[in-house]
Design a protein around this motif. Structure first.
Motif, PDB file in Angstrom:
ATOM      1  N   ILE A  65      32.582  31.007  45.682  1.00 36.80           N
ATOM      2  CA  ILE A  65      33.370  30.625  44.508  1.00 36.80           C
ATOM      3  C   ILE A  65      32.490  30.608  43.261  1.00 36.80           C
ATOM      4  O   ILE A  65      32.918  31.031  42.180  1.00 36.80           O
ATOM      5  CB  ILE A  65      34.055  29.262  44.736  1.00 36.80           C
ATOM      6  CG1 ILE A  65      35.099  29.367  45.832  1.00 36.80           C
ATOM      7  CG2 ILE A  65      34.713  28.764  43.455  1.00 36.80           C
ATOM      8  CD1 ILE A  65      35.680  28.042  46.244  1.00 36.80           C
ATOM      9  N   SER A  66      31.261  30.150  43.398  1.00 42.45           N
ATOM     10  CA  SER A  66      30.337  30.154  42.263  1.00 42.45           C
ATOM     11  C   SER A  66      30.058  31.575  41.782  1.00 42.45           C
ATOM     12  O   SER A  66      30.058  31.843  40.577  1.00 42.45           O
ATOM     13  CB  SER A  66      29.034  29.464  42.652  1.00 42.45           C
ATOM     14  OG  SER A  66      28.086  29.561  41.622  1.00 42.45           O
ATOM     15  N   ALA A  67      29.837  32.480  42.710  1.00 43.21           N
ATOM     16  CA  ALA A  67      29.597  33.880  42.339  1.00 43.21           C
ATOM     17  C   ALA A  67      30.857  34.514  41.759  1.00 43.21           C
ATOM     18  O   ALA A  67      30.790  35.317  40.825  1.00 43.21           O
ATOM     19  CB  ALA A  67      29.116  34.662  43.552  1.00 43.21           C
ATOM     20  N   PHE A 122      35.139  38.614  41.174  1.00 45.42           N
ATOM     21  CA  PHE A 122      35.576  39.363  42.354  1.00 45.42           C
ATOM     22  C   PHE A 122      37.102  39.373  42.466  1.00 45.42           C
ATOM     23  O   PHE A 122      37.683  40.374  42.862  1.00 45.42           O
ATOM     24  CB  PHE A 122      35.004  38.762  43.644  1.00 45.42           C
ATOM     25  CG  PHE A 122      33.513  38.788  43.719  1.00 45.42           C
ATOM     26  CD1 PHE A 122      32.799  39.925  43.419  1.00 45.42           C
ATOM     27  CD2 PHE A 122      32.813  37.659  44.112  1.00 45.42           C
ATOM     28  CE1 PHE A 122      31.421  39.953  43.496  1.00 45.42           C
ATOM     29  CE2 PHE A 122      31.444  37.675  44.196  1.00 45.42           C
ATOM     30  CZ  PHE A 122      30.743  38.820  43.889  1.00 45.42           C
ATOM     31  N   HIS A 123      37.738  38.239  42.153  1.00 44.43           N
ATOM     32  CA  HIS A 123      39.184  38.145  42.324  1.00 44.43           C
ATOM     33  C   HIS A 123      39.925  39.115  41.409  1.00 44.43           C
ATOM     34  O   HIS A 123      40.976  39.630  41.777  1.00 44.43           O
ATOM     35  CB  HIS A 123      39.668  36.706  42.127  1.00 44.43           C
ATOM     36  CG  HIS A 123      39.437  36.150  40.765  1.00 44.43           C
ATOM     37  ND1 HIS A 123      38.218  35.650  40.360  1.00 44.43           N
ATOM     38  CD2 HIS A 123      40.259  36.031  39.708  1.00 44.43           C
ATOM     39  CE1 HIS A 123      38.306  35.233  39.115  1.00 44.43           C
ATOM     40  NE2 HIS A 123      39.536  35.455  38.687  1.00 44.43           N
ATOM     41  N   GLU A 124      39.407  39.396  40.216  1.00 46.20           N
ATOM     42  CA  GLU A 124      40.064  40.362  39.349  1.00 46.20           C
ATOM     43  C   GLU A 124      39.880  41.787  39.869  1.00 46.20           C
ATOM     44  O   GLU A 124      40.794  42.603  39.792  1.00 46.20           O
ATOM     45  CB  GLU A 124      39.538  40.241  37.919  1.00 46.20           C
ATOM     46  CG  GLU A 124      40.181  39.098  37.176  1.00 46.20           C
ATOM     47  CD  GLU A 124      39.161  38.192  36.541  1.00 46.20           C
ATOM     48  OE1 GLU A 124      37.961  38.391  36.772  1.00 46.20           O
ATOM     49  OE2 GLU A 124      39.581  37.271  35.836  1.00 46.20           O
ATOM     50  N   TYR A 127      42.607  46.318  42.977  1.00 46.98           N
ATOM     51  CA  TYR A 127      42.743  47.181  44.152  1.00 46.98           C
ATOM     52  C   TYR A 127      44.019  46.853  44.926  1.00 46.98           C
ATOM     53  O   TYR A 127      44.713  47.745  45.405  1.00 46.98           O
ATOM     54  CB  TYR A 127      41.536  47.063  45.074  1.00 46.98           C
ATOM     55  CG  TYR A 127      40.282  47.693  44.524  1.00 46.98           C
ATOM     56  CD1 TYR A 127      40.305  48.966  43.972  1.00 46.98           C
ATOM     57  CD2 TYR A 127      39.072  47.028  44.562  1.00 46.98           C
ATOM     58  CE1 TYR A 127      39.151  49.553  43.469  1.00 46.98           C
ATOM     59  CE2 TYR A 127      37.914  47.605  44.054  1.00 46.98           C
ATOM     60  CZ  TYR A 127      37.970  48.867  43.511  1.00 46.98           C
ATOM     61  OH  TYR A 127      36.838  49.443  43.019  1.00 46.98           O
ATOM     62  N   ALA A 128      44.314  45.568  45.066  1.00 44.61           N
ATOM     63  CA  ALA A 128      45.521  45.165  45.792  1.00 44.61           C
ATOM     64  C   ALA A 128      46.773  45.617  45.052  1.00 44.61           C
ATOM     65  O   ALA A 128      47.738  46.076  45.669  1.00 44.61           O
ATOM     66  CB  ALA A 128      45.534  43.652  45.985  1.00 44.61           C
ATOM     67  N   ASP A 188      45.582  49.302  36.375  1.00 44.73           N
ATOM     68  CA  ASP A 188      44.670  48.416  35.653  1.00 44.73           C
ATOM     69  C   ASP A 188      45.302  47.052  35.410  1.00 44.73           C
ATOM     70  O   ASP A 188      45.116  46.438  34.382  1.00 44.73           O
ATOM     71  CB  ASP A 188      44.215  49.049  34.348  1.00 44.73           C
ATOM     72  CG  ASP A 188      45.368  49.572  33.513  1.00 44.73           C
ATOM     73  OD1 ASP A 188      45.093  50.075  32.442  1.00 44.73           O
ATOM     74  OD2 ASP A 188      46.520  49.469  33.952  1.00 44.73           O
ATOM     75  N   PHE A 189      46.026  46.584  36.397  1.00 45.17           N
ATOM     76  CA  PHE A 189      46.704  45.286  36.335  1.00 45.17           C
ATOM     77  C   PHE A 189      45.734  44.146  36.092  1.00 45.17           C
ATOM     78  O   PHE A 189      45.936  43.324  35.207  1.00 45.17           O
ATOM     79  CB  PHE A 189      47.461  45.083  37.657  1.00 45.17           C
ATOM     80  CG  PHE A 189      48.006  43.714  37.863  1.00 45.17           C
ATOM     81  CD1 PHE A 189      47.407  42.852  38.744  1.00 45.17           C
ATOM     82  CD2 PHE A 189      49.122  43.292  37.182  1.00 45.17           C
ATOM     83  CE1 PHE A 189      47.897  41.585  38.948  1.00 45.17           C
ATOM     84  CE2 PHE A 189      49.629  42.037  37.371  1.00 45.17           C
ATOM     85  CZ  PHE A 189      49.017  41.179  38.259  1.00 45.17           C
TER      86      PHE A 189
END
Length: 106
Positions: free
Chosen positions: A73-75, A81-83, A88-89, A99-100
């Motif tokens: 979570i810190s990284a 990463f989530h964006e 990709y999802a 490019d959502f």
């Protein structure tokens, strides 16, 4: 707040300053502060895991999982990463444009 209003009116003349306090992006002071707090929490959880491991306290493995989660979570706060994975999802499942994650506020 005043610097943000001036940026909107005059076309971002104070962007050097407001980019560090603007909450619409992830490269601001609050993001780095929360990332540092999560990293410190992971170090504390690691110390707790060492203590529990040395004394054979039950549930020590869950502390190690907590360490891994806090580090991730810190990284993620800084590296976003989530964006990236959200983009990709969205492309894979066809929920939105390719490019959502780039143009949406999470």
């Amino acid at each position: 707040m005043g610097a943000n209003i001036l940026d909107l009116i005059f076309g971002k003349p104070f962007w050097i300053v407001t980019r560090f306090i603007y909450l619409g992006y992830d490269d601001n002071v609050s993001t780095w502060y929360s990332s540092i707090l999560l990293a410190v929490a992971s170090l504390i959880a690691y110390e707790c895991w060492i203590y529990a491991n040395n004394r054979n306290i039950q549930g020590g493995k869950s502390l190690l999982w907590l360490v891994c989660l806090l580090i991730f979570i810190s990284a993620d706060e800084v590296a976003r990463f989530h964006e990236i994975l959200g983009g990709y999802a969205a492309k894979l499942f066809g929920i939105s444009s390719k490019d959502f994650a780039k143009h949406s506020a999470w």
